[in-house]
Write an enzyme that holds these catalytic residues in place. Structure first.
Site, PDB file in Angstrom:
ATOM      1  N   ARG A   4       7.093   6.819   6.459  1.00  0.00           N
ATOM      2  CA  ARG A   4       6.516   5.700   6.806  1.00  0.00           C
ATOM      3  C   ARG A   4       6.542   4.411   6.437  1.00  0.00           C
ATOM      4  O   ARG A   4       6.332   3.308   6.732  1.00  0.00           O
ATOM      5  CB  ARG A   4       4.911   6.025   7.238  1.00  0.00           C
ATOM      6  CG  ARG A   4       4.150   6.347   6.028  1.00  0.00           C
ATOM      7  CD  ARG A   4       2.758   7.051   6.406  1.00  0.00           C
ATOM      8  NE  ARG A   4       1.804   6.134   6.946  1.00  0.00           N
ATOM      9  CZ  ARG A   4       0.869   6.585   8.012  1.00  0.00           C
ATOM     10  NH1 ARG A   4       0.745   7.296   8.119  1.00  0.00           N
ATOM     11  NH2 ARG A   4      -0.008   5.474   8.279  1.00  0.00           N
ATOM     12  N   HIS A  68      24.707  21.561 -11.007  1.00  0.00           N
ATOM     13  CA  HIS A  68      25.104  20.262 -11.768  1.00  0.00           C
ATOM     14  C   HIS A  68      25.698  19.475 -10.505  1.00  0.00           C
ATOM     15  O   HIS A  68      26.694  19.988  -9.776  1.00  0.00           O
ATOM     16  CB  HIS A  68      26.080  20.625 -12.604  1.00  0.00           C
ATOM     17  CG  HIS A  68      26.514  19.170 -13.512  1.00  0.00           C
ATOM     18  ND1 HIS A  68      26.936  18.066 -12.802  1.00  0.00           N
ATOM     19  CD2 HIS A  68      26.298  18.905 -14.882  1.00  0.00           C
ATOM     20  CE1 HIS A  68      26.952  17.046 -13.788  1.00  0.00           C
ATOM     21  NE2 HIS A  68      26.868  17.753 -15.155  1.00  0.00           N
ATOM     22  N   SER A  94      30.215  12.670 -16.395  1.00  0.00           N
ATOM     23  CA  SER A  94      29.559  12.700 -15.052  1.00  0.00           C
ATOM     24  C   SER A  94      28.625  11.076 -15.062  1.00  0.00           C
ATOM     25  O   SER A  94      28.916  10.343 -13.911  1.00  0.00           O
ATOM     26  CB  SER A  94      28.290  13.688 -14.939  1.00  0.00           C
ATOM     27  OG  SER A  94      28.631  14.872 -14.993  1.00  0.00           O
ATOM     28  N   THR A 140     -13.084 -21.363  -6.962  1.00  0.00           N
ATOM     29  CA  THR A 140     -12.774 -20.699  -8.413  1.00  0.00           C
ATOM     30  C   THR A 140     -14.105 -19.795  -8.845  1.00  0.00           C
ATOM     31  O   THR A 140     -15.042 -20.051  -8.455  1.00  0.00           O
ATOM     32  CB  THR A 140     -12.787 -21.830  -9.456  1.00  0.00           C
ATOM     33  OG1 THR A 140     -14.042 -22.451  -9.455  1.00  0.00           O
ATOM     34  CG2 THR A 140     -11.557 -22.855  -9.039  1.00  0.00           C
ATOM     35  N   HIS A 141     -13.517 -18.510  -9.177  1.00  0.00           N
ATOM     36  CA  HIS A 141     -14.561 -17.501  -9.461  1.00  0.00           C
ATOM     37  C   HIS A 141     -15.079 -17.009  -8.129  1.00  0.00           C
ATOM     38  O   HIS A 141     -16.305 -16.439  -8.235  1.00  0.00           O
ATOM     39  CB  HIS A 141     -15.644 -18.007 -10.586  1.00  0.00           C
ATOM     40  CG  HIS A 141     -15.069 -18.779 -11.673  1.00  0.00           C
ATOM     41  ND1 HIS A 141     -14.936 -17.959 -12.838  1.00  0.00           N
ATOM     42  CD2 HIS A 141     -14.730 -19.907 -12.099  1.00  0.00           C
ATOM     43  CE1 HIS A 141     -14.419 -19.040 -13.898  1.00  0.00           C
ATOM     44  NE2 HIS A 141     -14.389 -20.064 -13.424  1.00  0.00           N
ATOM     45  N   SER A 263     -12.811   4.723  13.873  1.00  0.00           N
ATOM     46  CA  SER A 263     -12.927   5.847  14.838  1.00  0.00           C
ATOM     47  C   SER A 263     -14.451   5.730  15.235  1.00  0.00           C
ATOM     48  O   SER A 263     -14.783   6.247  16.462  1.00  0.00           O
ATOM     49  CB  SER A 263     -12.685   7.111  14.437  1.00  0.00           C
ATOM     50  OG  SER A 263     -13.364   7.425  13.074  1.00  0.00           O
ATOM     51  N   LYS A 268     -14.577  -2.929  14.989  1.00  0.00           N
ATOM     52  CA  LYS A 268     -13.872  -3.150  13.721  1.00  0.00           C
ATOM     53  C   LYS A 268     -12.442  -3.852  13.909  1.00  0.00           C
ATOM     54  O   LYS A 268     -11.766  -3.329  14.610  1.00  0.00           O
ATOM     55  CB  LYS A 268     -13.853  -1.940  12.613  1.00  0.00           C
ATOM     56  CG  LYS A 268     -15.173  -1.553  12.232  1.00  0.00           C
ATOM     57  CD  LYS A 268     -15.483  -2.621  11.148  1.00  0.00           C
ATOM     58  CE  LYS A 268     -15.151  -1.759   9.961  1.00  0.00           C
ATOM     59  NZ  LYS A 268     -15.327  -2.739   8.712  1.00  0.00           N
ATOM     60  N   ASN A 270      -9.739  -4.739  11.068  1.00  0.00           N
ATOM     61  CA  ASN A 270      -9.706  -4.649   9.411  1.00  0.00           C
ATOM     62  C   ASN A 270      -8.451  -5.169   9.085  1.00  0.00           C
ATOM     63  O   ASN A 270      -7.424  -4.823   9.873  1.00  0.00           O
ATOM     64  CB  ASN A 270      -9.829  -3.090   8.970  1.00  0.00           C
ATOM     65  CG  ASN A 270     -11.150  -2.475   9.519  1.00  0.00           C
ATOM     66  OD1 ASN A 270     -12.390  -3.385   9.365  1.00  0.00           O
ATOM     67  ND2 ASN A 270     -11.407  -1.345   9.764  1.00  0.00           N
ATOM     68  N   GLU A 275      -4.423  -4.473   3.029  1.00  0.00           N
ATOM     69  CA  GLU A 275      -4.731  -3.335   2.077  1.00  0.00           C
ATOM     70  C   GLU A 275      -3.717  -2.453   1.758  1.00  0.00           C
ATOM     71  O   GLU A 275      -3.547  -2.122   0.670  1.00  0.00           O
ATOM     72  CB  GLU A 275      -5.988  -2.792   2.793  1.00  0.00           C
ATOM     73  CG  GLU A 275      -7.173  -3.760   2.990  1.00  0.00           C
ATOM     74  CD  GLU A 275      -8.197  -2.954   3.784  1.00  0.00           C
ATOM     75  OE1 GLU A 275      -9.458  -2.815   3.284  1.00  0.00           O
ATOM     76  OE2 GLU A 275      -7.914  -2.258   4.712  1.00  0.00           O
ATOM     77  N   ARG A 310      15.402   9.191 -10.125  1.00  0.00           N
ATOM     78  CA  ARG A 310      15.380   9.762  -8.568  1.00  0.00           C
ATOM     79  C   ARG A 310      14.214   9.316  -7.578  1.00  0.00           C
ATOM     80  O   ARG A 310      14.484   9.121  -6.789  1.00  0.00           O
ATOM     81  CB  ARG A 310      15.653  11.119  -8.533  1.00  0.00           C
ATOM     82  CG  ARG A 310      17.057  11.611  -9.154  1.00  0.00           C
ATOM     83  CD  ARG A 310      17.056  13.069  -8.909  1.00  0.00           C
ATOM     84  NE  ARG A 310      17.890  13.799  -9.821  1.00  0.00           N
ATOM     85  CZ  ARG A 310      19.296  13.677  -9.625  1.00  0.00           C
ATOM     86  NH1 ARG A 310      19.952  13.697  -8.357  1.00  0.00           N
ATOM     87  NH2 ARG A 310      20.289  14.238 -10.499  1.00  0.00           N
ATOM     88  N   ILE A 311      13.038   9.110  -8.315  1.00  0.00           N
ATOM     89  CA  ILE A 311      11.879   8.766  -7.465  1.00  0.00           C
ATOM     90  C   ILE A 311      11.614   7.456  -7.830  1.00  0.00           C
ATOM     91  O   ILE A 311      11.678   6.641  -6.401  1.00  0.00           O
ATOM     92  CB  ILE A 311      10.521   9.284  -8.045  1.00  0.00           C
ATOM     93  CG1 ILE A 311      10.762  10.990  -8.141  1.00  0.00           C
ATOM     94  CG2 ILE A 311       9.434   8.986  -7.429  1.00  0.00           C
ATOM     95  CD1 ILE A 311       9.731  11.637  -8.722  1.00  0.00           C
TER      96      ILE A 311
END
Ligand code: 5GP
Length: 688
Positions: A4, A68, A94, A140-141, A263, A268, A270, A275, A310-311
């Site tokens: 996704r 391998h 390799s 600001t703040h 739901s 709503k 949003n 997000e 790999r990730i």
């Protein structure tokens, strides 16, 4: 990577087929390199090129046995190649293939990301311009501060994405390296020629030193650049999320037909995409940390980094691409509520104008402390409830200085947007605010009149066009412009009555214009028709030339027709030395000779380009083309400032319609009419 959050380009890039394809390409190139060296027969390489292919399923089968992946891949390819297969992977380890291919994939992934960044920047530029003058409260703040415009927010994001672009390009250079240096980086069974051949063929630079792997500081740098870019997107998304709070509601993410926000609660709407972007930025930051953990591998490598990479590498590139594309869409669909911005501006009953009121009271003669106390007293009395402005107007301590109508006039949000034109010009989003500068010229010139009196001292230096005298103030120099015209390093010489005074006047005008545009110069004030007072500088022995249009020595040297527009302003440096005819000098030579370091050169370049922007846009309104010009810089109390002069002696000015030359080329090329041309320039810029 989760389906996704993947877009098709990145999915394809990180697919096993694509990765194996890169491996194959590198293996075949290595065979070609060996053939060049005479280690593989050319027929064998031809056979390899024609028959080398792989099958992802078959590789998986072999890998199930070998455990391998590279051996499985090479065996699979060799099965298809036949006898010549024995030459595959010759002398390689390799990671010669895996690491070099990874660099290629990471580089290509960045190209996809950079394209998305460009798309986002284009939209941000459009939105910034569209909302340049839409006032909203600046916070600001989280607390109301002073008015800004919505366009300013977008301009800020546009600039930030410009830096993201630079950072990603830098990361692209950092990862744009490959290595085929063998099992521990010694080339024991390899020839460096193979590395060079393979890397250069795929557009990578061979790493200068490597072990069994490229060092992972490169990859960490890359993932840090991705994470910082994600951090910026998170900031933008967080801003929209805040603006969408029910109590604020100045902007809102688009809500598609058929979309549902909750739901349970049918009402709503949003900010879910923002997000999601905020959430995914956390993953990128985490991956950045993991990439840093990968830097410290054992000895000549261990394989702890491999599983992590790999990730994190496919994930971070895929996610960032997705985030940029998603955010671009959020921005395109963003609902803006100007009415709510107006209501929020009015929410504090004028508190947001407190600083302007304070300064107005100071201008009326109060001390800053007194003025601050008066304004703060009413501000605190009327917070959180009450009407600050009404109370201010009813306060006799304030009323004696500021009547109610003045207070009303001061409390106008539009005043706070006066400098938007300037900011947008600086940000590359709008035209130069020439009218504003022009309006400031007189103000600046009036200020220059206040300088202290000085007495003229001994002659310090006499040049071809000017004499410089010491003054009673060691920081100031008295400059007298001469009527002499010279060209070709003084070989051609003449006295042209009135030239000195014209140049003095024009230089003063241009210096004042630059000051009005925020650029410091050595100019202090005019002293007489042909004299001015300037700050004493330590001159840098370089001429900085900026060209917008080909002419003069550029045309001559490169055989380019005079009048050809350049695609962008071109800066060049010459060494100031008449005997050598001010020869052109490269930036590397300047650094190598110690005349300026890289930082100073960059400062010279950027100041020269800024000056070009101001002069060019200003002269354009006077129907003059700024073809090229020469600048000289010096340091005054450690600060780099523009020195020397700006006049038709040092610039090429052409009439916009006729291209008639209105500068010293009239003298250099014996065209005659120098004074009328200089007078014409003066007439146009001064309006006299
Ligand atoms: P070019 O290199 O084409 O002769 O000059 C480029 C621009 O720099 C022109 O506008 C020219 O007037 C200015 N320029 C270059 N060198 C000098 C110099 O030594 N003295 C002066 N006054 N202008 C220069």
């Amino acid at each position: 990577m989760l389906e996704r959050y993947s877009l098709p380009e990145m999915k394809r890039l990180w697919s096993p087929e694509h990765r194996f394809q890169k491996w194959l390409e590198l293996e075949v190139l290595a065979c070609e390199a060996w053939a060049d060296l005479g280690r593989i027969p050319p027929e064998a390489v031809r056979e390899i090129r024609e028959r080398a292919r792989f099958d992802v399923g078959r590789i998986a089968e072999i890998e199930a046995v070998t455990r391998h992946d590279v051996i499985a891949f090479v065996s699979c390819v060799a099965e298809n190649v036949g006898d010549a297969g024995k030459y595959l992977h010759l002398g390689l380890t390799s990671y010669d293939i895996v690491d070099t291919a990874l660099s290629l994939l990471m580089r290509d992934a960045l190209d996809i990301i950079l394209q998305a960044v460009d798309g986002l920047r284009l939209l941000l530029a459009d939105q910034a311009r569209q909302y340049q003058d839409l006032p909203m409260v600046g916070r600001t703040h989280g607390v109301h501060a002073e008015p800004i415009s919505l366009g300013l927010k977008f301009a800020l994001w546009h600039a930030e994405m410009g830096r993201a672009r630079e950072r990603l390009e830098q990361a692209r250079r950092m990862i744009g390296v490959g290595r085929l240096s063998g099992a521990v980086g010694t080339y024991a069974h390899l020839d460096p020629y193979v590395e060079n051949y393979v890397c250069r063929r795929v557009g990578l630079i061979p790493a200068k030193v490597s072990t069994q792997v490229l060092q992972r500081d490169r990859h960490a740098d890359y993932l840090a650049a991705l994470a910082v870019t994600a951090g910026s997107l998170e900031k933008f998304a967080t801003e929209i999320r805040h603006l969408q709070r029910t109590e604020v509601l100045e902007a809102e993410e688009g809500f598609a037909a058929g979309q549902k926000g909750s739901s349970a609660m049918p009402h709503k709407r949003n900010p879910i995409t923002c997000e999601r972007i905020s959430g995914l930025a956390r993953v990128l930051r985490g991956n950045g940390v993991a990439a840093m953990e990968n830097i410290s591998l054992w000895h000549e490598r261990d394989i702890t980094h491999s599983s992590v990479e790999r990730i994190i590498i496919p994930d971070s590139t895929t996610l960032l691409h997705y985030m940029i594309v998603q955010f671009t869409e959020v921005l395109r669909q963003l609902q803006i509520y100007p009415e709510h911005m107006k209501q929020n501006l009015a929410r504090t009953h004028g508190l947001i104008f407190s600083q302007r009121l304070l300064l107005a009271l100071v201008a009326k003669g109060l001390s800053r402390e007194e003025a601050y106390a008066l304004v703060q007293r009413q501000a605190h009395r009327n917070w959180p409830d009450g009407d600050f402005l009404a109370a201010l107007k009813a306060d006799p301590a304030i009323g004696q200085y500021l009547p109610a109508d003045e207070i009303d006039a001061l409390c106008d949000a539009r005043h706070y947007l006066d400098r938007m034109d300037y900011i947008f010009w600086r940000a590359g989003l709008g035209p130069a605010p020439v009218q504003y500068w022009e309006s400031m010229i007189e103000v600046v010139a009036a200020g220059q009149g206040h300088a202290q009196a000085v007495a003229k001292g001994e002659l310090l230096y006499e040049g071809k066009a000017k004499q410089m005298y010491l003054t009673s103030n060691p920081d100031l120099v008295w400059v007298s412009y001469k009527d002499e015209a010279t060209a070709f390093d003084g070989l051609k010489k003449d006295t042209i009555s009135g030239k000195g005074a014209l140049n003095n006047r024009m230089a003063a005008h241009f210096f004042t214009l630059l000051k009005a545009a925020g650029i410091p110069t050595h100019f202090v004030r005019l002293l007489s028709p042909n004299e001015m007072l300037v700050k004493r500088v330590e001159i840098i022995p370089l001429e900085v030339i900026v060209r917008n249009i080909a002419a003069g020595s550029l045309s001559k040297r490169l055989g380019i027709e005079e009048g050809q527009a350049l695609l962008q302003p071109a800066v060049e440096f010459c060494y100031k030395n008449d005997d050598l005819h001010d020869p052109l000098v490269t930036e590397d030579q300047i650094i190598a000779l110690g005349w300026a370091d890289a930082t100073r050169l960059q400062a010279l370049r950027s100041q020269a380009l800024d000056i070009n922007e101001v002069l060019r846009s200003y002269l354009d309104t006077k129907n003059l083309i700024l073809v090229d010009f020469k600048l000289e810089f010096g340091t005054h109390k450690g600060m780099l400032i523009l020195a020397d002069e700006i006049s038709p002696d040092t610039c090429r000015f052409w009439d916009r319609e006729t291209h008639e030359k209105l500068d010293k080329d009239r003298f250099r090329r014996d065209l005659g009419g120098l004074i009328p041309a200089y007078e014409e320039v003066w007439r146009r810029i001064s309006g006299e």
